[in-house]
Design a protein around this motif. Sequence first.
Motif, PDB file in Angstrom:
ATOM      1  N   MET A 126       0.752  -1.159   0.066  1.00  6.90           N
ATOM      2  CA  MET A 126       0.089   0.104  -0.179  1.00  6.90           C
ATOM      3  C   MET A 126       0.846   1.505   0.203  1.00  6.90           C
ATOM      4  O   MET A 126       1.727   1.557   0.860  1.00  6.90           O
ATOM      5  N   PRO A 127       0.680   2.163  -0.980  1.00  2.00           N
ATOM      6  CA  PRO A 127       1.417   3.368  -1.034  1.00  2.00           C
ATOM      7  C   PRO A 127       0.944   4.382  -0.022  1.00  2.00           C
ATOM      8  O   PRO A 127      -0.184   4.335   0.479  1.00  2.00           O
ATOM      9  N   PRO A 128       1.484   5.390   0.442  1.00  2.00           N
ATOM     10  CA  PRO A 128       0.878   6.284   1.343  1.00  2.00           C
ATOM     11  C   PRO A 128       0.005   7.289   0.574  1.00  2.00           C
ATOM     12  O   PRO A 128      -0.191   7.271  -0.708  1.00  2.00           O
ATOM     13  N   THR A 129      -1.041   7.708   1.312  1.00  2.00           N
ATOM     14  CA  THR A 129      -2.119   8.451   0.809  1.00  2.00           C
ATOM     15  C   THR A 129      -2.017   9.940   1.085  1.00  2.00           C
ATOM     16  O   THR A 129      -1.407  10.427   2.081  1.00  2.00           O
ATOM     17  N   GLN A 152       1.814  11.344   5.641  1.00  2.00           N
ATOM     18  CA  GLN A 152       3.056  11.541   5.086  1.00  2.00           C
ATOM     19  C   GLN A 152       3.304  12.458   4.111  1.00  2.00           C
ATOM     20  O   GLN A 152       4.422  13.078   3.832  1.00  2.00           O
ATOM     21  N   ALA A 296      -9.075   1.683  -2.520  1.00  2.00           N
ATOM     22  CA  ALA A 296      -7.848   1.194  -1.766  1.00  2.00           C
ATOM     23  C   ALA A 296      -7.543  -0.194  -1.861  1.00  2.00           C
ATOM     24  O   ALA A 296      -6.457  -0.603  -1.729  1.00  2.00           O
ATOM     25  N   PRO A 300      -2.575  -0.804  -4.067  1.00  2.00           N
ATOM     26  CA  PRO A 300      -1.009  -1.505  -3.661  1.00  2.00           C
ATOM     27  C   PRO A 300      -0.456  -1.642  -5.058  1.00  2.00           C
ATOM     28  O   PRO A 300       0.599  -1.895  -5.398  1.00  2.00           O
ATOM     29  N   ALA A 305      -1.206   6.854  -3.577  1.00  2.00           N
ATOM     30  CA  ALA A 305      -2.667   6.925  -3.303  1.00  2.00           C
ATOM     31  C   ALA A 305      -2.893   8.292  -3.042  1.00  2.00           C
ATOM     32  O   ALA A 305      -2.511   9.021  -2.157  1.00  2.00           O
ATOM     33  N   LEU A 323      -6.359   4.621   8.978  1.00  2.00           N
ATOM     34  CA  LEU A 323      -5.024   4.982   8.520  1.00  2.00           C
ATOM     35  C   LEU A 323      -3.839   4.604   9.700  1.00  2.00           C
ATOM     36  O   LEU A 323      -4.013   5.000  10.651  1.00  2.00           O
ATOM     37  N   HIS A 325       0.579   5.133   9.883  1.00  2.16           N
ATOM     38  CA  HIS A 325       1.808   5.679   9.274  1.00  2.16           C
ATOM     39  C   HIS A 325       1.447   6.281   7.849  1.00  2.16           C
ATOM     40  O   HIS A 325       2.294   6.163   6.782  1.00  2.16           O
ATOM     41  N   LYS A 327      -0.696   5.410   5.575  1.00  2.20           N
ATOM     42  CA  LYS A 327      -1.231   4.519   4.601  1.00  2.20           C
ATOM     43  C   LYS A 327      -2.667   3.964   5.082  1.00  2.20           C
ATOM     44  O   LYS A 327      -2.690   3.556   6.184  1.00  2.20           O
ATOM     45  N   GLN A 329      -5.141   1.006   5.742  1.00  3.44           N
ATOM     46  CA  GLN A 329      -5.052  -0.314   6.020  1.00  3.44           C
ATOM     47  C   GLN A 329      -6.050  -1.024   5.386  1.00  3.44           C
ATOM     48  O   GLN A 329      -7.088  -0.690   5.666  1.00  3.44           O
TER      49      GLN A 329
END
Length: 346
Positions: A126-129, A152, A296, A300, A305, A323, A325, A327, A329
Amino acid sequence: MELRFQPFSLRLKFPFQTAHGRRTATELVLCSLHLEGFTGHGEASMPPYYGENTESALRFLQKSVPLLAEISDAFFDIEEIMHNIDALEVGNSAAKAAIDIALHDLLGKISRKPVWEVLGADPDKMPPTTFTLGIDTPEVLEKKLEDAADFQILKVKLGTESDDKKIIETLRQFTQKPILVDANQGWKTPEYALDLLFWLAENNVFMIEQPLPKNDFKAAAWLTARSPIPIIADESFQRLADFDAVADCFHGVNIKLMKSAGLNEAWQIAKKAQEKGLKTIMGCMSETSCATLAAAQIAPFCTVADLDGPWLTTNNPYKMPVLKHGKIQLSTADGLGLESAGNSED
Ligand code: MG
């Protein structure tokens, strides 16, 4: 299977200012599909600039009722159904997405698997959103950044006549987080865009969405060949059939379920982009947790995202996505893992 649907006005936490204008709510149609005691949920989101509205979505969903009513086999083929839904009428991508999302949720529940597992996605990838910040005063911007604490990366809408550098400078007084910029076609010439892109790259902007008018592919190709950061097609790109035309002119595409008519095509676009080495943003409109959790499931497969829709609204009827970090879940629950908030204010 039985299709039910109803309009819903999704209120925005902050009036949303883009190069298209300012608005305080987004019109949705929420739907559900029922088969053998199972229920799948879906959603159409219709921001004003995509040509659909509540009336057109309700009409299209009504038109789809007989086709869906004919399906009684619990092991239905989503690709085949969506092919037939698509053939009912051109356009109506958001209304079609509502059906597609509900089909995926329903199939996941019937087969007792999360949708990401059915589609072969790896939750660990999963990339950061991003968290989107609309154009605003420094005071409001600072307040909005408090809401973005768990994210992030940030997304900023530019494309103003002359304030773009000022907006980034203001933001940089408060945060150094990497920024994805969306110009929403706001820059008129590739030369102007290129100058600004070098300046933005120095200010930790890592990617740019739709800098130039959507139909000017020649200018996009010129800019893509020279830009210090990846150029992503959003308004220039809608569905799988458009992929080859944009692939040579951009570094990547923004995939949105409301453009691609749902997960079925979005998944194919993401896979095709991976094969061609193109970057992808898994994007969203102003949406509830329903469409966001649907997106979502295939995020991945994407580079970034941009799935912050539910965080920017005040009357999401479902529980917020989880959410961690920065990302989203993915849940191990069957289907989309969507749960009712249980305290709807409407
Ligand atoms: Mg965009």
